[in-house]
Design a protein around this motif. Structure first.
Motif, PDB file in Angstrom:
ATOM      1  N   UNK A 142      31.707  -2.147  -2.047  1.00 41.96           N
ATOM      2  CA  UNK A 142      30.481  -2.493  -2.764  1.00 41.96           C
ATOM      3  C   UNK A 142      30.847  -2.989  -4.159  1.00 41.96           C
ATOM      4  N   UNK A 143      30.595  -4.267  -4.417  1.00 43.44           N
ATOM      5  CA  UNK A 143      30.874  -4.862  -5.723  1.00 43.44           C
ATOM      6  C   UNK A 143      29.557  -5.161  -6.423  1.00 43.44           C
ATOM      7  N   UNK A 144      29.639  -5.658  -7.639  1.00 42.95           N
ATOM      8  CA  UNK A 144      28.442  -5.796  -8.454  1.00 42.95           C
ATOM      9  C   UNK A 144      27.419  -6.751  -7.826  1.00 42.95           C
ATOM     10  N   UNK A 145      27.895  -7.854  -7.251  1.00 42.46           N
ATOM     11  CA  UNK A 145      26.959  -8.852  -6.726  1.00 42.46           C
ATOM     12  C   UNK A 145      27.222  -9.229  -5.272  1.00 42.46           C
ATOM     13  N   UNK A 146      28.017  -8.435  -4.598  1.00 41.18           N
ATOM     14  CA  UNK A 146      28.300  -8.740  -3.197  1.00 41.18           C
ATOM     15  C   UNK A 146      28.834  -7.504  -2.485  1.00 41.18           C
ATOM     16  N   UNK A 147      28.728  -7.557  -1.158  1.00 39.63           N
ATOM     17  CA  UNK A 147      29.301  -6.509  -0.309  1.00 39.63           C
ATOM     18  C   UNK A 147      30.412  -7.153   0.502  1.00 39.63           C
ATOM     19  N   UNK A 148      31.636  -6.720   0.264  1.00 42.46           N
ATOM     20  CA  UNK A 148      32.802  -7.261   0.966  1.00 42.46           C
ATOM     21  C   UNK A 148      33.202  -6.289   2.075  1.00 42.46           C
ATOM     22  N   UNK A 149      33.627  -6.833   3.214  1.00 42.30           N
ATOM     23  CA  UNK A 149      34.160  -6.003   4.293  1.00 42.30           C
ATOM     24  C   UNK A 149      35.512  -6.581   4.715  1.00 42.30           C
ATOM     25  N   UNK A 150      36.532  -5.746   4.655  1.00 44.23           N
ATOM     26  CA  UNK A 150      37.856  -6.117   5.165  1.00 44.23           C
ATOM     27  C   UNK A 150      38.056  -5.400   6.494  1.00 44.23           C
ATOM     28  N   UNK A 151      38.525  -6.127   7.492  1.00 45.71           N
ATOM     29  CA  UNK A 151      38.624  -5.579   8.848  1.00 45.71           C
ATOM     30  C   UNK A 151      40.047  -5.705   9.368  1.00 45.71           C
ATOM     31  N   UNK A 152      40.505  -4.644  10.004  1.00 49.67           N
ATOM     32  CA  UNK A 152      41.779  -4.666  10.713  1.00 49.67           C
ATOM     33  C   UNK A 152      41.511  -4.453  12.198  1.00 49.67           C
ATOM     34  N   UNK A 153      41.736  -5.514  12.999  1.00 47.88           N
ATOM     35  CA  UNK A 153      41.645  -5.432  14.459  1.00 47.88           C
ATOM     36  C   UNK A 153      43.070  -5.308  14.985  1.00 47.88           C
ATOM     37  N   UNK A 154      43.310  -4.484  15.996  1.00 43.36           N
ATOM     38  CA  UNK A 154      44.688  -4.261  16.469  1.00 43.36           C
ATOM     39  C   UNK A 154      45.446  -5.557  16.723  1.00 43.36           C
TER      40      UNK A 154
END
Length: 907
Positions: free
Chosen positions: A585-597
């Motif tokens: 959760x950042x000030x002006x955006x929601x970032x999602x980092x994903x690790x798929x096998x």
């Protein structure tokens, strides 16, 4: 030059300030800029904790070291150096330090003529102390050095003690000038002399002084240990100033260390003794410490009452100003503008009268920052218009004065902090070049004086300045340096648990957390629309560092040490059907980092403000506990699903992922991911779900390969004093379900469920599961995170000794089946993570809120049955138990089945 430069630079931005002191307010241009205050509380508490708490050394202008005299009124007495010495004492006690210095200087000249070396040395020592009261450090240093030179090599018992008393005064001077290590060495020397001469009172004073030096450097456990020893020594002795100072120092140190109950006991006893001794200075100091204690417990009204009592007790000027500054900060917090009206001019006038010292410089900076926080504009209070706040120009002049005073004292730490504050003022007014110059000056001083608690704030400030000037690479480097400095503070904790920096323990959200978040935001933006593996890896490691720092702050010591295995390796090799998600959760955006096998990291972004995200999450959390709110829950949970999972859903299905591991950020940790809704199904209907505190697991291995042996403990009724918690009548049914599942169990119920019994059972037998069916609460406050046993509550800080043996983890799975997060606490899941970490269990299952105990019994029975017979992972066992409740006609609402979360090893 600095004052002139400051005035010149602000000439374009400042307005003419017309003071109307008789009305008690300032007028200024409503458009003037104000200084941002990320470190406001840091300075307030730094002033509190940095103020010396020292017994006045008996040799310092004390009649016991002077010859008896018959009269001070005789004109002939004026030429008598002994009389001059005594008169200096009277003036000193009356706080007429300038006149006291005159008398002592005259005595010094006569003793020199008479070649009375011992009396001359005593007088010089007292003169040094008087100079200290006026902040005349160079004169103080000169005369104490002369005194010590005269006393060196003395062998007689009395002369040795005079030498020790002169060293005491030198130690006080060193501490007040910011030389804590030198002061400690000096006071250790005095302790040796006092022991040699069998002066127990002197030994006690030396130990109290040493504890203050330890505390000033952040070595709280050492300070506590020293003060405990002193308190035990003094317990059987009559009330004395040493006793009240010792207890006050102990209470202050315990407050910083987080033991609030013992801290208050020590401070109240200190106040009682001070009142018995009729010592106004010590009464004020103890009241001030009690005010800080009340403030730490968020009891603002009581804190203000103590600060007002401090001022009324006729304290020394510095304590009086510090009490008023802390009172001011509480009024600003609550926007109580009318009360500010009368307090401001009092503080300003008294600040101008303080002698220069590190504490008075911090007070000056504190006042400047406080006033900057008062918003510009007409403030309505009591039907009158009040115009409060310093102009930018006035704030700059105050800070420039603080810098000059720091230079006069040669106090690099104080100068570095004042430079940082002035640089921050220029930053706020958009004068980037001047701000950057001041920030770099402060950074060089902080680094050269080994002040990491100031260094990281300057590196952070430099990063902000470079970023706004579009120097992205420079900004990233500055933020990296700030994070590295913060990490070094944590490493110091790991290497030596006596190190706990006081400045980082009070305002984590404002002074530490933003460094990590702003750094991550800068890193992710630097990708320029293309996924960069190195940057994504660095970003998620930085978020993990933030979460570990939060836990360190929660426990005030380093957590999660030991051999760990990276989550990526687990999903790539051991569990190739699990994916890991890192929402940020950042000030002006929601970032999602994903690790798929067996795939590289990838990320996606939702443009949305932090405020909007948090508002929805808080509202959803409130609705989830309501069994009748299914429709609104699905609507809100669908929105969160779209943020976190919708962009990656097709890839998860293609990769045949069946388990999702979340490393959650901020208020997301208060939500059960199982309740997210894709428009047709809940997430729990599609995946097994687990949470991880960090990016690594401690010795990950499945539990199904082991024989299950459980220690079960529970309370059917809460203990006395905890009536807000309801009875848990289905506990026996819950435990029977565990036994019927084929798990070997040993049970402690009601009167048998006591901390000592639990600890002895865990230590004596080989249990890999501990299942506690008892009320508990998770909170963002350490003191409010606990479970209940028959005798009362067991605090989370005791979990490490409770669930571990000789420092080693012996519990594979900890189940807390009737606990809940504290109502209204948006960061309460921090306590849940803390409980999981502190227990050392490889996996923890807990409920985010308390649910119907019959449905709990059903969930528990199904979980253990699946775990015992299904040869499946713990995450899958939880998944199947939740589905059983979901399919039950009485428990299909999310409030029943989604409360349970699995933290840690999901295998």
């Amino acid at each position: 030059m600095l004052m002139t430069k400051t005035t010149r630079i602000f000439a374009a931005n400042s307005v003419k300030v017309k003071r109307q002191k008789q009305l008690g307010y300032w007028k200024k241009n409503p458009s003037a800029h104000f200084l941002r205050l990320p470190l406001y509380f840091l300075m307030a508490l730094l002033c509190i904790l940095g103020s010396p708490v020292l017994a006045r050394v008996p040799s310092s202008i004390n009649s016991s070291f002077q010859l008896p005299i018959n009269s001070l009124t005789s004109l002939a007495a004026i030429a008598d150096p002994d009389s001059l010495l005594q008169q200096g004492k009277v003036l000193y006690d009356a706080e007429n330090f300038a006149k006291a210095i005159e008398m002592l200087q005259q005595a010094v000249q006569i003793y020199k003529q008479q070649r009375e070396s011992i009396k001359l040395a005593v007088t010089l020592s007292n003169l040094s102390l008087a100079y200290q009261q006026l902040g005349e450090w160079s004169q103080s240093q000169q005369v104490i050095a002369e005194s010590l030179n005269l006393l060196k090599g003395q062998d007689e018992n009395q002369n040795l003690q005079i030498f020790a008393q002169a060293l005491d005064i030198q130690g006080r001077l060193q501490l007040r000038m910011g030389q804590a290590e030198e002061a400690l060495a000096t006071w250790q020397h005095t302790e040796e002399i006092y022991r040699q001469t069998d002066n127990q009172s002197g030994v006690v004073r030396s130990l109290i002084n040493q504890a203050q030096a330890w505390r000033t450097q952040g070595f709280y456990p050492r300070a506590i240990k020293t003060l405990d020893r002193v308190s035990q020594t003094l317990k059987s002795q009559p009330d004395s100033r040493e006793k009240t100072v010792s207890l006050r120092s102990l209470g202050d140190t315990l407050l910083v260390a987080g033991d609030l109950k013992k801290s208050r006991q020590a401070l109240e006893e200190s106040l009682m003794i001070a009142q018995h001794l009729h010592s106004s200075a010590d009464i004020a100091a103890s009241l001030f410490s009690l005010g800080n204690h009340a403030r730490q417990q968020q009891n603002k009204l009581q804190a203000i009452a103590y600060y007002q009592q401090t001022v009324a007790a006729s304290p020394p000027p510095l304590i009086k100003v510090q009490a008023q500054l802390n009172h001011l900060s509480l009024l600003i917090e609550d926007k109580r503008w009318a009360q500010l009206q009368s307090l401001l001019p009092l503080i300003e006038s008294q600040l101008n009268q303080l002698p220069p010292s590190r504490a008075s410089i911090y007070a000056l900076v504190n006042f400047s920052q406080s006033m900057a926080k008062v918003k510009s504009g007409v403030l309505q209070a009591s039907s009158q218009n009040y115009y409060l706040g310093l102009s930018t120009h006035e704030s700059a002049v105050l800070l420039a004065s603080a810098i000059q005073k720091s230079r006069n004292l040669n106090d690099k730490r104080a100068e570095a902090y004042a430079l940082k504050s002035l640089g921050g003022l220029y930053e706020e007014t958009g004068q980037w070049s001047e701000a950057q110059d001041l920030t770099r000056q402060g950074l060089a001083l902080a680094q050269s004086s080994n002040a990491p608690e100031i260094t990281y704030t300057l590196e952070w400030q430099l990063g902000r300045l470079l970023r706004v000037q579009k120097d992205i690479n420079g900004a990233i480097a500055a933020y990296d340096a700030a994070v590295e400095t913060l990490q070094s503070l944590r490493k110091d904790l790991v290497v030596n648990k006596d190190v706990a920096n006081q400045d980082l323990q009070f305002n984590f959200r404002d002074s530490v957390e933003p460094v990590y978040r702003e750094s991550v935001e800068l890193l992710l933006k630097s990708q320029e629309g293309k996924s960069d593996q190195k940057i994504l890896e660095k970003a998620r490691q930085r978020i993990e560092a933030l979460q570990l720092a939060e836990l360190d702050d929660f426990f005030q010591e380093a957590c999660l040490q030991g051999q760990k295995v990276a989550l990526d390796r687990v999903v790539d090799k051991d569990n190739p059907t699990a994916a890991i998600l890192y929402p940020i959760i950042l000030e002006n955006e929601l970032q999602v980092i994903v690790k798929i096998p067996k795939q590289p990291l990838q990320s996606y972004t939702t443009p949305i403000s932090r405020t909007a995200v948090e508002e929805l999450l808080v509202d959803l959390r409130k609705n989830l506990v309501n069994p009748t709110a299914t429709k609104i829950i699905q609507t809100q949970a669908h929105q969160v699903y779209n943020w976190l999972l919708q962009p990656i859903e097709s890839q998860l299905q293609k990769s045949k992922v069946d388990t999702l591991v979340f490393v959650l950020d901020g208020p997301l940790r208060n939500l059960p991911m199982a309740a997210l809704y894709d428009g047709e199904k809940y997430l729990v209907e599609k995946y097994a779900i687990a949470l991880s505190v960090g990016l690594q697991l401690l010795d990950p291995k499945p539990l199904v390969k082991q024989q299950l042996r459980a220690l079960t403990a529970g309370l059917t009724k809460p203990p006395p004093g905890f009536s807000k918690f309801a009875p848990l009548l289905a506990i026996k049914s819950e435990f029977n379900g565990i036994t019927k599942a084929g798990v070997s169990t040993t049970s402690l119920i009601d009167g048998d469920f006591k901390k000592k019994n639990l600890e002895s059972q865990i230590s004596a037998a080989s249990f890999n599961i501990v299942h506690l069916a008892t009320h508990g609460q998770f909170s963002s406050r350490l003191e409010d995170t606990f479970i209940l046993d028959f005798d009362g509550q067991i605090n989370v800080k005791d979990f490490d000794t409770l669930f571990r043996s000789q420092g080693k983890t012996i519990v594979e799975l900890l189940v807390l089946s009737a606990c809940q997060t504290a109502a209204g606490d948006t960061r309460a899941a921090l306590g849940l993570a803390g409980a999981a970490v502190r227990a050392g269990a490889r996996s923890t299952i807990a409920s985010l809120w308390q649910i119907d105990d019959e449905s709990t019994a059903m969930f528990v029975s199904a979980f253990y049955k699946e775990l015992k017979t299904g040869k499946i992972s713990k995450a899958e066992a939880v998944h199947r138990a939740q589905l059983k409740l979901l399919k039950h006609p009485n428990y299909k609402a999310p409030s029943f089945w989604s409360a349970y979360v699995l933290i840690g090893n999901w295998l």
